[in-house]
Design a protein around this motif. Structure first.
Motif, mmCIF file in Angstrom:
data_model
loop_
_atom_site.group_PDB
_atom_site.id
_atom_site.type_symbol
_atom_site.label_atom_id
_atom_site.label_comp_id
_atom_site.label_asym_id
_atom_site.label_seq_id
_atom_site.Cartn_x
_atom_site.Cartn_y
_atom_site.Cartn_z
ATOM 1 N N TYR A 1 68.396 70.053 34.468
ATOM 2 C CA TYR A 1 68.366 69.204 33.272
ATOM 3 C C TYR A 1 69.164 67.920 33.500
ATOM 4 C CZ TYR A 1 69.139 67.881 28.354
ATOM 5 O OH TYR A 1 69.221 67.202 27.159
ATOM 6 N N GLU A 2 70.338 68.057 34.095
ATOM 7 C CA GLU A 2 71.186 66.887 34.330
ATOM 8 C C GLU A 2 70.603 65.984 35.421
ATOM 9 O OE1 GLU A 2 75.014 68.592 35.105
ATOM 10 O OE2 GLU A 2 75.314 69.171 32.995
ATOM 11 N N LEU A 3 69.980 66.573 36.427
ATOM 12 C CA LEU A 3 69.331 65.768 37.467
ATOM 13 C C LEU A 3 68.228 64.902 36.846
ATOM 14 C CD1 LEU A 3 68.248 67.032 40.979
ATOM 15 C CD2 LEU A 3 66.841 65.477 39.677
ATOM 16 N N ALA A 4 67.491 65.481 35.911
ATOM 17 C CA ALA A 4 66.413 64.733 35.260
ATOM 18 C C ALA A 4 66.940 63.465 34.604
ATOM 19 C CB ALA A 4 65.721 65.613 34.221
ATOM 20 N N GLN A 5 68.111 63.526 34.018
ATOM 21 C CA GLN A 5 68.660 62.371 33.316
ATOM 22 C C GLN A 5 68.895 61.183 34.238
ATOM 23 O OE1 GLN A 5 72.020 64.462 31.570
ATOM 24 N NE2 GLN A 5 70.956 64.665 29.604
ATOM 25 N N GLU A 6 69.071 61.452 35.517
ATOM 26 C CA GLU A 6 69.264 60.367 36.480
ATOM 27 C C GLU A 6 67.976 59.582 36.740
ATOM 28 O OE1 GLU A 6 72.110 61.364 39.811
ATOM 29 O OE2 GLU A 6 71.633 63.399 39.160
ATOM 30 N N LEU A 7 66.846 60.147 36.303
ATOM 31 C CA LEU A 7 65.548 59.518 36.553
ATOM 32 C C LEU A 7 65.106 58.587 35.431
ATOM 33 C CD1 LEU A 7 63.674 62.691 37.869
ATOM 34 C CD2 LEU A 7 64.634 60.846 39.245
ATOM 35 N N ILE A 8 65.887 58.503 34.359
ATOM 36 C CA ILE A 8 65.479 57.708 33.195
ATOM 37 C C ILE A 8 65.081 56.278 33.562
ATOM 38 C CG2 ILE A 8 66.368 56.659 31.070
ATOM 39 C CD1 ILE A 8 67.770 59.332 30.468
ATOM 40 N N PRO A 9 65.770 55.582 34.484
ATOM 41 C CA PRO A 9 65.363 54.204 34.807
ATOM 42 C C PRO A 9 63.921 54.069 35.297
ATOM 43 C CG PRO A 9 67.583 54.611 35.617
ATOM 44 C CD PRO A 9 67.044 55.932 35.162
ATOM 45 N N LEU A 10 63.347 55.138 35.840
ATOM 46 C CA LEU A 10 61.965 55.051 36.315
ATOM 47 C C LEU A 10 61.001 54.805 35.163
ATOM 48 C CD1 LEU A 10 61.787 57.918 38.976
ATOM 49 C CD2 LEU A 10 62.036 55.460 39.379
ATOM 50 N N PRO B 1 49.218 55.767 42.133
ATOM 51 C CA PRO B 1 50.096 56.337 43.166
ATOM 52 C C PRO B 1 50.907 57.500 42.589
ATOM 53 C CG PRO B 1 50.194 53.935 43.203
ATOM 54 C CD PRO B 1 49.416 54.307 41.969
ATOM 55 N N THR B 2 50.890 58.618 43.308
ATOM 56 C CA THR B 2 51.481 59.849 42.786
ATOM 57 C C THR B 2 52.448 60.469 43.785
ATOM 58 O OG1 THR B 2 49.491 60.266 41.456
ATOM 59 C CG2 THR B 2 50.967 62.137 41.835
ATOM 60 N N VAL B 3 53.616 60.810 43.276
ATOM 61 C CA VAL B 3 54.676 61.433 44.074
ATOM 62 C C VAL B 3 55.067 62.739 43.401
ATOM 63 C CG1 VAL B 3 57.134 61.210 44.688
ATOM 64 C CG2 VAL B 3 55.571 59.282 45.038
ATOM 65 N N GLU B 4 55.338 63.758 44.196
ATOM 66 C CA GLU B 4 55.861 65.031 43.654
ATOM 67 C C GLU B 4 57.337 65.162 43.985
ATOM 68 O OE1 GLU B 4 54.466 69.045 43.608
ATOM 69 O OE2 GLU B 4 52.406 68.407 43.989
ATOM 70 N N MET B 5 58.074 65.785 43.080
ATOM 71 C CA MET B 5 59.464 66.148 43.335
ATOM 72 C C MET B 5 59.600 67.656 43.236
ATOM 73 S SD MET B 5 63.016 64.577 41.826
ATOM 74 C CE MET B 5 63.018 65.351 40.232
ATOM 75 N N SER B 6 60.317 68.240 44.177
ATOM 76 C CA SER B 6 60.413 69.696 44.251
ATOM 77 C C SER B 6 61.490 70.253 43.323
ATOM 78 C CB SER B 6 60.717 70.125 45.689
ATOM 79 O OG SER B 6 62.060 69.797 46.040
ATOM 80 N N LEU B 7 61.427 71.564 43.139
ATOM 81 C CA LEU B 7 62.442 72.306 42.394
ATOM 82 C C LEU B 7 63.381 72.978 43.390
ATOM 83 C CD1 LEU B 7 60.083 74.051 39.804
ATOM 84 C CD2 LEU B 7 61.615 72.111 39.348
ATOM 85 N N ASP B 8 64.626 72.597 43.375
ATOM 86 C CA ASP B 8 65.641 73.196 44.252
ATOM 87 C C ASP B 8 66.013 74.561 43.686
ATOM 88 O OD1 ASP B 8 67.860 73.960 45.687
ATOM 89 O OD2 ASP B 8 68.909 72.044 45.487
ATOM 90 N N VAL B 9 65.692 75.618 44.433
ATOM 91 C CA VAL B 9 65.916 76.980 43.941
ATOM 92 C C VAL B 9 67.399 77.322 43.823
ATOM 93 C CG1 VAL B 9 63.708 77.815 44.845
ATOM 94 C CG2 VAL B 9 65.774 77.958 46.276
ATOM 95 N N ASN B 10 68.264 76.503 44.390
ATOM 96 C CA ASN B 10 69.698 76.778 44.354
ATOM 97 C C ASN B 10 70.391 76.160 43.137
ATOM 98 O OD1 ASN B 10 69.841 78.158 46.974
ATOM 99 N ND2 ASN B 10 69.270 76.163 47.801
ATOM 100 N N LYS B 11 69.653 75.382 42.358
ATOM 101 C CA LYS B 11 70.246 74.742 41.186
ATOM 102 C C LYS B 11 70.079 75.612 39.935
ATOM 103 C CE LYS B 11 69.889 69.925 42.643
ATOM 104 N NZ LYS B 11 71.315 69.910 43.013
ATOM 105 N N THR B 12 71.043 75.513 39.037
ATOM 106 C CA THR B 12 70.972 76.201 37.750
ATOM 107 C C THR B 12 70.087 75.391 36.804
ATOM 108 O OG1 THR B 12 72.852 75.014 36.820
ATOM 109 C CG2 THR B 12 73.338 77.031 38.082
ATOM 110 N N PRO B 13 69.597 76.005 35.724
ATOM 111 C CA PRO B 13 68.853 75.225 34.727
ATOM 112 C C PRO B 13 69.636 74.019 34.224
ATOM 113 C CG PRO B 13 68.504 77.554 34.353
ATOM 114 C CD PRO B 13 69.545 77.453 35.433
ATOM 115 N N GLN B 14 70.934 74.161 34.035
ATOM 116 C CA GLN B 14 71.764 73.041 33.588
ATOM 117 C C GLN B 14 71.731 71.907 34.612
ATOM 118 O OE1 GLN B 14 73.741 72.938 30.585
ATOM 119 N NE2 GLN B 14 73.903 70.765 31.099
ATOM 120 N N GLN B 15 71.801 72.244 35.885
ATOM 121 C CA GLN B 15 71.783 71.227 36.931
ATOM 122 C C GLN B 15 70.431 70.517 37.014
ATOM 123 O OE1 GLN B 15 73.129 73.896 40.064
ATOM 124 N NE2 GLN B 15 75.077 72.785 40.226
#
Length: 256
Positions: free
Chosen positions: A138-147, A122-136
Motif C-alpha cells: 500500500y505504501e509503495l503504491a503511494q510513491e507512484l502518484i506522480p505518474l 505503451p504498457t508496463v507491468e509491475m510485479s508483486l514482491d512476495v516478501n512485502k506485507t500488505p502495508q508495504q
C-alpha cells in the motif's frame, strides 16, 4: 489520470462476449486516453519489485486447460523502457529491478485488450514482491502518484473474492455467490467507500468471510495498490459488480 481496479476473472473473458467484457469496453470511453499504462497484475509474483522494461513485451499465456483459441490471442502493445525507468526512479522505499524476460500476463492483456483493442498504448507491468506485507504494498503504491499527473493509467488487476478451491465450475457463467463471498465483497466495497483503508490492509483480521474470500493474497494486493494511489476527495464508482461460480467476484472500480 483516473485509477482502475479490474476484476479479471477467467482468462476466457479475453475471447468471450459477456457483460463483463462490455463493462471493460465501456469504462475506457469514460476516461481520457492514457499516454501509457502501468499494470499491477495478480499473476506476476517475484522475490523483489520488478518492472518490465522491454520495447516489445510478449503476450504470456500463463494458464492451461483452455481452448486453443485462447492460446492464439496476441496483444502486441508496445512496452515503455522510459516508463519503466521513471517507475524505478520514483520508488525510494525498495530497489526496483528492470525486467527483460516477462511480458504481459493474462491478468494484464485479457482485460486491457478490451479497453484498448488497437494495442497502441505503451504498457508496463509491475510485479508483486512476495516478501512485502500488505502495508508495504500500500505504501509503495503511494510513491507512484506522480505518474498519474503524467497521463499514466495505473490498473490493478485481480479479484476481491478469489477462492478457486471453492469455485462451483458448473456455475462459472452464472451470477451466484456463497453467503461468505457476498458478505466479504459487500464489506470490502463499504470500506472502500468509507475510505477505511487500514481495515482493508488488515484484511486477515476481518473475520471468517474475509479468510474464505482471500485465501491467498495475490489477487487482492492489486486492489491495495489502487487504494494507495487514491487522493482525498476523489470519487469512487463500481462496475461489473457481480459474483460468478460462488467464490469469485468480478467487482471492479474506477477512482477519479
Amino acid at each position: 489520470m483516473p485509477l482502475l481496479f479490474l476484476g479479471h476473472g477467467s482468462p476466457m473473458n479475453a475471447i468471450e462476449e459477456n457483460e463483463f467484457v462490455t463493462g471493460f469496453r465501456n469504462i475506457s470511453t469514460e476516461i481520457p486516453k492514457p499516454n501509457a499504462i502501468l499494470c499491477i497484475s495478480a499473476h506476476w509474483e517475484t522475490q523483489e519489485t520488478q518492472v518490465t522494461a522491454m520495447k516489445n513485451p510478449a503476450t504470456i499465456h500463463d494458464f492451461f486447460g483452455f481452448p486453443q483459441e485462447l492460446f492464439e490471442v496476441q496483444y502486441p502493445a508496445p512496452g515503455s523502457p522510459k516508463l519503466a525507468m521513471e517507475t524505478k526512479l520514483l520508488i525510494k522505499s525498495t530497489e526496483v529491478n528492470l525486467d527483460y524476460n516477462w511480458g504481459l500476463d493474462h491478468g494484464a492483456w485479457s482485460v486491457i485488450k478490451h479497453l484498448y483493442p488497437d494495442a497502441d498504448i505503451p504498457t508496463v507491468e509491475m510485479s508483486l514482491d512476495v516478501n512485502k506485507t500488505p502495508q508495504q504494498h500500500y505504501e509503495l503504491a503511494q510513491e507512484l502518484i506522480p505518474l498519474r499527473e503524467k497521463g499514466v493509467l495505473i490498473i490493478g488487476s485481480g479479484n476481491i473474492v478469489h477462492n478457486l478451491k471453492k469455485v462451483d465450475w458448473q456455475k462459472i457463467n452464472e451470477e451466484f455467490a456463497y453467503d461468505w463471498a457476498m458478505e466479504a465483497n459487500e464489506k470490502v466495497k463499504q470500506l472502500i467507500l468509507d475510505d477505511d483503508h487500514q481495515m482493508l490492509i488488515d484484511f486477515k483480521n476481518q473475520g471468517s468471510a474475509f479468510q474464505l474470500a482471500i485465501p491467498s493474497v495475490e489477487h487482492y494486493l492489486p486492489l491495495l495498490y489502487i487504494l494507495g494511489l487514491k487522493e482525498k476527495g476523489e470519487s469512487i464508482s463500481f462496475f461489473n459488480d457481480k459474483p460468478v461460480a460462488g467464490a469469485l467476484s468480478m467487482t471492479s472500480l474506477k477512482i477519479e
